[in-house]
Design a protein around this motif. Sequence first.
Motif, PDB file in Angstrom:
ATOM      1  N   ARG A   1      77.817  -8.675  78.984  1.00 20.78           N
ATOM      2  CA  ARG A   1      76.642  -7.807  78.935  1.00 20.78           C
ATOM      3  C   ARG A   1      75.360  -8.642  78.898  1.00 20.78           C
ATOM      4  NH1 ARG A   1      77.550  -2.772  78.185  1.00 20.78           N
ATOM      5  NH2 ARG A   1      75.652  -2.227  77.059  1.00 20.78           N
ATOM      6  N   ASN A   2      75.417  -9.747  78.192  1.00 20.44           N
ATOM      7  CA  ASN A   2      74.245 -10.628  78.132  1.00 20.44           C
ATOM      8  C   ASN A   2      73.934 -11.200  79.519  1.00 20.44           C
ATOM      9  OD1 ASN A   2      72.312 -12.676  77.448  1.00 20.44           O
ATOM     10  ND2 ASN A   2      73.167 -12.755  75.381  1.00 20.44           N
TER      11      ASN A   2
ATOM     12  N   GLU B   1      81.794  -4.188  79.227  1.00 23.30           N
ATOM     13  CA  GLU B   1      81.669  -3.885  77.809  1.00 23.30           C
ATOM     14  C   GLU B   1      81.851  -5.109  76.920  1.00 23.30           C
ATOM     15  OE1 GLU B   1      84.204  -0.635  76.747  1.00 23.30           O
ATOM     16  OE2 GLU B   1      83.445   0.669  78.353  1.00 23.30           O
ATOM     17  N   GLN B   2      82.188  -6.236  77.511  1.00 20.59           N
ATOM     18  CA  GLN B   2      82.341  -7.472  76.734  1.00 20.59           C
ATOM     19  C   GLN B   2      80.948  -8.019  76.391  1.00 20.59           C
ATOM     20  OE1 GLN B   2      85.157  -8.493  75.655  1.00 20.59           O
ATOM     21  NE2 GLN B   2      86.713  -7.578  76.994  1.00 20.59           N
ATOM     22  N   PRO B   3      80.709  -8.393  75.135  1.00 26.17           N
ATOM     23  CA  PRO B   3      79.354  -8.781  74.706  1.00 26.17           C
ATOM     24  C   PRO B   3      78.719  -9.894  75.539  1.00 26.17           C
ATOM     25  CG  PRO B   3      80.761  -8.447  72.803  1.00 26.17           C
ATOM     26  CD  PRO B   3      81.657  -8.352  74.008  1.00 26.17           C
TER      27      PRO B   3
ATOM     28  N   PHE C   1      70.510  -4.295  75.479  1.00 32.70           N
ATOM     29  CA  PHE C   1      71.402  -4.504  76.626  1.00 32.70           C
ATOM     30  C   PHE C   1      71.781  -3.179  77.290  1.00 32.70           C
ATOM     31  CE2 PHE C   1      72.220  -8.130  73.772  1.00 32.70           C
ATOM     32  CZ  PHE C   1      71.906  -9.171  74.636  1.00 32.70           C
ATOM     33  N   ASP C   2      72.023  -2.150  76.493  1.00 31.37           N
ATOM     34  CA  ASP C   2      72.441  -0.864  77.052  1.00 31.37           C
ATOM     35  C   ASP C   2      71.405  -0.320  78.036  1.00 31.37           C
ATOM     36  OD1 ASP C   2      74.733  -0.940  75.556  1.00 31.37           O
ATOM     37  OD2 ASP C   2      74.007   0.400  73.984  1.00 31.37           O
TER      38      ASP C   2
ATOM     39  N   ALA D   1      69.941 -11.643  70.580  1.00 32.42           N
ATOM     40  CA  ALA D   1      70.841 -10.568  70.147  1.00 32.42           C
ATOM     41  C   ALA D   1      70.128  -9.234  70.011  1.00 32.42           C
ATOM     42  CB  ALA D   1      71.506 -10.947  68.828  1.00 32.42           C
TER      43      ALA D   1
END
Length: 549
Positions: A342-343, A337-339, A539-540, A535
């Motif tokens: 996730r990237n 869940e960390q941005p 991602f989800d 950005a």
Amino acid sequence: MDTTHEVFNQSTPLVNYNPFSGNQAMRDALAFNAPTLDTAPLQALGAQCGSAAMQTHARLANVHAPELHTHDRFGRRLDEVEFHPSYHALMAAAVGAGLHGSPWAEGADAKGHAHVRRAAGFMLFTELEPSILCPISMTYAVTPALRSNAAIYADWGSKLASRAYDPAPKLWRDKPGLTMGMGMTEKQGGSDVRANTTRAVLEGTDAWGQRFAVTGHKWFFSAPMCDAFLILAQTTSGLSCLFLPRVLPDGSRNNIQIQRLKDKLGNKANASSEVEFQQASAWLVGEEGRGVPQILAMGSMTRLDCALGTSGLMRQALSIALHHTAQRQAFGKPLIEQPLMRNVLADLALESEAATALALRLARSFDKSGDAHEQAMARLLTPVAKFWICKRGSPFAQEAMECLGGNGYVEEGGEGIMARIYREMPVNSIWEGAGNIMAIDLLRALRKADAVAALAQELAPARGAHAALDRLAAALPTRVEQMASEVEARRLAQDVALAVQAALLYQSAPAAVFSAFCDSRLDGNWGQTFGTLGAATDFDAIIARAMPT
């Protein structure tokens, strides 16, 4: 009493799962390339490959490396390699799944998708243990070449496609199933096989045709415990392809002397050796002096397997990273869940799905070899997939390992699967022609009259779907025509691979995957490492699609 050894916030092993049912990218690529394929055998193979028992075999086969025994205790030559029982368990499973020969078995057309089904199975088994697949791949590649010697093929063909595994060094007729290897490389030549010095002198003719006495060496001779090998040797007519059995028709051992086993970076469960031939007996396969074209035909199949193997390793590394980050917590929430994480994970997922799409598309061309377009695509995509997918493997594995932190770098009792993946990654890029060889091979293919048109036809379904892809596709013909030397051939191979991958993802993946792939790989909204997607990326959707369980 207080203790400092309570273990918490650690992920569980990824075990007792099904890497087929959890791989949506593979299942969609199969639906695109082989819409009538019965996937039940792949579902069963996936359950086997993801089981704890088979993962234990994979660990033990790597921890307990093969051992060479050149002589027995009385001084007689043995030239045998001893493997841990887990190696044989893995070989039996791979042979039982038909990964070595199902496309050549009678009635195994799988509704015209035999090579695609076998390719998917090869990828699944790679996630379990890749290095034992070396003899599996070579058996797959050399079997059709034996048809150039009808007598040998009549004796050996059906047993090379048999799903029975028998490692004993016995006469071919006394075994229920057989495997084969190849011996091309010599120390002075490497990829330049025309520099080979091994000599073959005609001795006579028998039931298998022209028999030669071979004297020389092979610098890389993988899987020396196979039942027979196709080798290259110089005859009076030039470099020729010869069939070299380990046990001769009279039941005696052929004079193949194993000098030592290679101590390799990875690929530990597989025995790669150096050998010498001292008047070893071998039989001509194909036309004398035409050994190189014979080898190139086999090389296209082993190069397919290099692309499949790296794609499978990518998927395994991604699955482990996703599984770990979904459980491991840092700074108050799961890593997944960390941005920034996730990237990274989404970027790895894009790379893995694109590799899967390209590798299975190449396999489809083997199933439709009678089609002119598919023939052209096999010629084009073989060097492209081998070059690009395999080149991406090592940085992919490093980034996936970093998702696990220090635990990913540790090999505790052989359980460090991510470290094993990382050590395995370079072999597919090197074996069967390194990057420069593949890029030059692509140039040869593209300079044929119909090749550029075939590539344009392949990209046509995605025309208008993304501006960056349109620009790249439009520029490729001019680049091919104006390329006067080899110096930019690697860049061309990269761009052909990316264009084809993008076109395939447009047809088999969700819009979120296609858009993010084109934005990053083709339109420049990307950095020089994984985890640098823009950005606006979904991602989800990408991460949810890639989850292994």
